[in-house]
Write an enzyme that holds these catalytic residues in place. Structure first.
Site, PDB file in Angstrom:
ATOM      1  N   GLU A   7       3.216  -3.175 -11.350  1.00 27.37           N
ATOM      2  CA  GLU A   7       2.253  -3.829 -10.458  1.00 27.37           C
ATOM      3  C   GLU A   7       1.032  -4.308 -11.238  1.00 27.37           C
ATOM      4  OE1 GLU A   7       2.191  -2.036  -6.182  1.00 27.37           O
ATOM      5  OE2 GLU A   7       2.272  -0.373  -7.616  1.00 27.37           O
ATOM      6  N   LYS A  67      -2.115  -5.899   0.654  1.00 34.34           N
ATOM      7  CA  LYS A  67      -1.195  -6.252  -0.429  1.00 34.34           C
ATOM      8  C   LYS A  67      -0.029  -6.970   0.236  1.00 34.34           C
ATOM      9  CE  LYS A  67      -0.349  -3.483  -3.912  1.00 34.34           C
ATOM     10  NZ  LYS A  67       0.160  -2.416  -4.803  1.00 34.34           N
ATOM     11  N   GLU A 118      -7.887   1.694  -1.939  1.00 35.17           N
ATOM     12  CA  GLU A 118      -9.054   2.430  -1.439  1.00 35.17           C
ATOM     13  C   GLU A 118     -10.199   2.356  -2.436  1.00 35.17           C
ATOM     14  OE1 GLU A 118      -5.386   4.418   0.397  1.00 35.17           O
ATOM     15  OE2 GLU A 118      -5.893   3.426  -1.493  1.00 35.17           O
ATOM     16  N   TYR A 142     -22.696 -16.672   1.972  1.00 30.55           N
ATOM     17  CA  TYR A 142     -21.258 -16.384   2.028  1.00 30.55           C
ATOM     18  C   TYR A 142     -20.652 -16.464   0.627  1.00 30.55           C
ATOM     19  CZ  TYR A 142     -22.248 -18.325   6.703  1.00 30.55           C
ATOM     20  OH  TYR A 142     -22.798 -18.638   7.920  1.00 30.55           O
TER      21      TYR A 142
END
Length: 119
Positions: free
Chosen positions: A22, A99, A73, A54
Site C-alpha cells: 500500500e 480509502k 486515524e 478554503y
C-alpha cells in the site's frame, strides 16, 4: 453565531496502509471536511481576512495526505491538529477520509474513518 465551511470529496492519490504494498502502489482517497467558525463579519466586509481561506484548508489537507502513515486515524489526527494550529478561530472540525480501494474481499466504494473535535 456559527457558520460552516465544507470541503467535499477532495480526491487525492496517497500512500497509506499497514501492508507494505500500500505504501508502494498507493490509491485514491476522498477527504471531506466540515469547519465551524464565526465568519459573519465577511458577509458585511467581503474581505478574505474576515473568513477562512478554503484554499489554505485544502493545502493543509493535501500536505498531510502526502505524508505516508499506516493508519488513516493518524492522518485525520494530523489534519485536525494542523488546521487548528493555523486557524484557532475554528470551533469544530470534522474530517472523513475514505480509502477508495481498500485491500479487502468484496466490492465496496471504500473504507472510511471520521473524526470530530470541538475546541
Amino acid at each position: 453565531m456559527t457558520s460552516k465551511i465544507f470541503l467535499e470529496n477532495i480526491k487525492i492519490y496517497a500512500y497509506h496502509g499497514v501492508l507494505p504494498e500500500e505504501n508502494l502502489v498507493g490509491t485514491y482517497y476522498l477527504v471531506n471536511g466540515e469547519f465551524h467558525a464565526d465568519l459573519w463579519k465577511a458577509t458585511e466586509t467581503d474581505d478574505l481576512n474576515d473568513t477562512i481561506s478554503y484554499a489554505d484548508l485544502n493545502e493543509i489537507i493535501h500536505n498531510e495526505m502526502a505524508v505516508p502513515s499506516k493508519l488513516l486515524e493518524h492522518v485525520a489526527g494530523r489534519i485536525i491538529k494542523k488546521i487548528h494550529e493555523q486557524f484557532p478561530q475554528i470551533s469544530f472540525i470534522k474530517i472523513k477520509i475514505t480509502k477508495t480501494s481498500p485491500p479487502m474481499k468484496g466490492e465496496m466504494d471504500g473504507a472510511s474513518v471520521e473524526f470530530e473535535k470541538t475546541f
